[in-house]
Design an enzyme around this catalytic site. Sequence first.
Site, PDB file in Angstrom:
ATOM      1  NE  ARG A  64      24.707   5.118 -42.901  1.00 52.43           N
ATOM      2  CZ  ARG A  64      23.644   4.309 -42.919  1.00 52.43           C
ATOM      3  NH1 ARG A  64      22.452   4.787 -42.632  1.00 52.43           N
ATOM      4  NH2 ARG A  64      23.771   3.025 -43.190  1.00 52.43           N
ATOM      5  CD  GLN A 122      29.125  -7.980 -49.749  1.00 52.11           C
ATOM      6  OE1 GLN A 122      29.328  -7.464 -48.644  1.00 52.11           O
ATOM      7  NE2 GLN A 122      28.035  -7.739 -50.458  1.00 52.11           N
ATOM      8  CG  ASP A 138      24.647  -2.318 -38.468  1.00 53.03           C
ATOM      9  OD1 ASP A 138      23.827  -3.246 -38.365  1.00 53.03           O
ATOM     10  OD2 ASP A 138      24.507  -1.368 -39.268  1.00 53.03           O
ATOM     11  NE  ARG A 180      54.100   1.972 -14.569  1.00 55.57           N
ATOM     12  CZ  ARG A 180      55.429   2.092 -14.588  1.00 55.57           C
ATOM     13  NH1 ARG A 180      56.059   2.703 -13.597  1.00 55.57           N
ATOM     14  NH2 ARG A 180      56.123   1.598 -15.585  1.00 55.57           N
ATOM     15  CE  LYS A 184      58.394  -2.273 -13.535  1.00 56.26           C
ATOM     16  NZ  LYS A 184      59.649  -2.238 -14.305  1.00 56.26           N
ATOM     17  CE1 TYR A 231      57.790   2.813  -9.991  1.00 56.31           C
ATOM     18  CE2 TYR A 231      60.170   2.752  -9.679  1.00 56.31           C
ATOM     19  CZ  TYR A 231      59.041   2.349 -10.368  1.00 56.31           C
ATOM     20  OH  TYR A 231      59.143   1.490 -11.427  1.00 56.31           O
ATOM     21  CG  ASN A 273      56.160   0.095   7.783  1.00 56.23           C
ATOM     22  OD1 ASN A 273      54.938   0.160   7.781  1.00 56.23           O
ATOM     23  ND2 ASN A 273      56.936   1.173   7.740  1.00 56.23           N
ATOM     24  CB  ALA A 293      56.344   8.568   4.086  1.00 61.44           C
TER      25      ALA A 293
HETATM   26  C1  UD1 Z   1      19.469  -2.291 -43.205  1.00 63.98           C
HETATM   27  C2  UD1 Z   1      18.178  -2.798 -43.873  1.00 63.98           C
HETATM   28  C3  UD1 Z   1      17.004  -1.968 -43.359  1.00 63.98           C
HETATM   29  C4  UD1 Z   1      16.934  -2.081 -41.849  1.00 63.98           C
HETATM   30  C5  UD1 Z   1      18.260  -1.702 -41.194  1.00 63.98           C
HETATM   31  C6  UD1 Z   1      18.218  -2.108 -39.732  1.00 63.98           C
HETATM   32  C7  UD1 Z   1      18.756  -3.645 -46.111  1.00 63.98           C
HETATM   33  C8  UD1 Z   1      18.744  -3.354 -47.563  1.00 63.98           C
HETATM   34  N1  UD1 Z   1      18.274  -2.690 -45.312  1.00 63.98           N
HETATM   35  O1  UD1 Z   1      19.679  -0.966 -43.618  1.00 63.98           O
HETATM   36  O2  UD1 Z   1      15.787  -2.437 -43.915  1.00 63.98           O
HETATM   37  O3  UD1 Z   1      15.878  -1.264 -41.366  1.00 63.98           O
HETATM   38  O4  UD1 Z   1      19.360  -2.408 -41.789  1.00 63.98           O
HETATM   39  O5  UD1 Z   1      19.372  -1.735 -39.037  1.00 63.98           O
HETATM   40  O6  UD1 Z   1      19.152  -4.740 -45.725  1.00 63.98           O
HETATM   41  N2  UD1 Z   1      26.642  -5.129 -45.251  1.00 63.98           N
HETATM   42  C9  UD1 Z   1      27.453  -6.050 -45.901  1.00 63.98           C
HETATM   43  N3  UD1 Z   1      27.605  -5.948 -47.251  1.00 63.98           N
HETATM   44  C10 UD1 Z   1      26.996  -4.988 -47.987  1.00 63.98           C
HETATM   45  C11 UD1 Z   1      26.160  -4.053 -47.322  1.00 63.98           C
HETATM   46  C12 UD1 Z   1      26.006  -4.152 -45.952  1.00 63.98           C
HETATM   47  O7  UD1 Z   1      28.020  -6.939 -45.285  1.00 63.98           O
HETATM   48  O8  UD1 Z   1      27.186  -4.982 -49.205  1.00 63.98           O
HETATM   49  C13 UD1 Z   1      26.485  -5.233 -43.778  1.00 63.98           C
HETATM   50  C14 UD1 Z   1      26.997  -4.003 -43.049  1.00 63.98           C
HETATM   51  O9  UD1 Z   1      28.355  -4.176 -42.655  1.00 63.98           O
HETATM   52  C15 UD1 Z   1      26.053  -3.904 -41.848  1.00 63.98           C
HETATM   53  C16 UD1 Z   1      24.783  -4.607 -42.306  1.00 63.98           C
HETATM   54  O10 UD1 Z   1      25.104  -5.324 -43.473  1.00 63.98           O
HETATM   55  O11 UD1 Z   1      26.589  -4.586 -40.722  1.00 63.98           O
HETATM   56  C17 UD1 Z   1      23.659  -3.613 -42.599  1.00 63.98           C
HETATM   57  O12 UD1 Z   1      24.092  -2.692 -43.582  1.00 63.98           O
HETATM   58  P1  UD1 Z   1      23.730  -1.135 -43.514  1.00 63.98           P
HETATM   59  O13 UD1 Z   1      24.350  -0.495 -44.678  1.00 63.98           O
HETATM   60  O14 UD1 Z   1      24.018  -0.609 -42.173  1.00 63.98           O
HETATM   61  O15 UD1 Z   1      22.146  -1.224 -43.752  1.00 63.98           O
HETATM   62  P2  UD1 Z   1      21.056  -0.155 -43.301  1.00 63.98           P
HETATM   63  O16 UD1 Z   1      21.072   0.985 -44.251  1.00 63.98           O
HETATM   64  O17 UD1 Z   1      21.166   0.135 -41.875  1.00 63.98           O
HETATM   65 CA    CA Z   2      22.665  -0.368 -40.314  1.00 66.91          CA
END
Ligand code: UD1
Ligand code: CA
Length: 474
Positions: free
Chosen positions: A21, A82, A112, A341, A359, A374, A385, A388
Amino acid sequence: MPTDSSATWNAIILAAGEGTRMKSSLPKVLHEIAGRALVSWVVRTAIDAGASRCVVVVGHGQDDVERELVTRFGPRVKTVLQPEQRGTGDAVRCAIEADAALEGRLVVLYGDCPLIPAGLVRDLAERSEQAGADLGLVTATLPDPTGYGRIVRSGAGDVQRIVEDRDCSADERAIREVNPGLYAVRADFLREALAQLTPDNAQGQLYLTDVVELAASRGKVVDLEGDMADLTGVNDQGDLSMAASTHRRRMAEELARNGVGVADLDTLYIDAECQIEPGATLGANVHLRGRCVVREGAHIDVGCVLTNVTVERDAKVLPYTVAADSTIGEGALVGPFSHLRPQTELGPRSKVGNFSETKKTTLGAGSKVNHLSYVGDGVIGKDVNIGAGTIFCNYDGEGKHTTVLEDGVFIGSDTQLIAPVTVKKGAYVASGTTVTRDVPEDALAVSRSKQENKEGYAARLRARLRNKKKPGRD
Ligand code: UD1
Ligand code: CA
């Protein structure tokens, strides 16, 4: 309730997602607020809150995310891969399977959510532990809950489960209490619960949020109320801008409350690693990037952009100055419209004025480069001094060369110094000189043709030119 500050717990931070997104080639968790990646904000929070161990789950953009974490935190933060992004539940499973030390109370945070206060994390960990709860979580109420998982409560008001936005029924969609995504879970319960997750939901993923229902069915859930302003998740560029604005405004208010003079709370842009001492003053629309230090009594005026600059006590940086990787000495005066710089070191009470560029230069105490010059690759002593329009000709097309001006030297306006060259102590260089050889101590260097005055010549010239003009035409 008294809190047990000796309680230990470990943190798992989820940062493997792509963040489609965001519509950006950069992994979502590497987008920055105040010069710090989202994931690093969350790690910082976990460390400040007292996590004994910090494990970050990485996947998308693994190498870049790991590089960011190692640079910022060194070996104190571990990463676990993962391999496929199969959901937040799967991400947590990867962490606890890979790291046997993830025992006891585990706090799970999403990479996030950059603005979570450390105090809230600590509170959640401690209260969940004291209550002996399988799971503790934070909830918050929003006027528009779109996008967030909703908190479903029983008639008695207990948390029963979380339903994701995309899986909501019409009734559930109307719930305004949401899941910000902050949990404190017992590791042994979590291992058991994760094994039971199934991907039968709108996204075909393993949801960490489904663990809540399992904990609730055992009757051991603790919930705390949080403020959504602290808990916003960043899913798109709009969220990122909003979170950055919230952070900026808070940081400006905090600085002002701590004794920094802030001209405009809404237009101060200060990166997370900068340090501003009480008693400093900052004008409107000032940008301090990287690791700047601004000492007591220093003043940074409107529109300055400083990157990794130390501004010592009582120095003044006047409007619209741009500077990077430099030091501005105690009581020095820079600007307006100066450009420092990298590797500029300005001594105490020195001055660099308008339209001057420096610089890789040290300027000794009390020395001045006031106008339109410069000065590059310079070693300049005390009380020098520089008039200019002076140019240090430091580059010969192949390499850079040094100009040395010893203490007390006076350089007249419109001088060129062809480096490498040294002007020794107390020497004078006359205006308009091109200095190609070293100038001895206390000598005068002058290299310009002698002036000749031709009496009446201008008047005669004018008359001749007027006579030549054809009538009726300009
Ligand atoms: C998630 C929650 C939601 C909550 C929201 C809050 C779940 C299923 N949902 O949704 O209930 O309201 O956060 O911000 O947990 N990530 C991984 N591996 C994955 C998927 C995600 O590491 O397989 C990490 C992402 O990088 C991210 C975090 O988990 O930092 C959240 O994932 P995201 O896809 O943003 O979840 P939301 O849809 O926001
Ligand atoms: Ca999120």
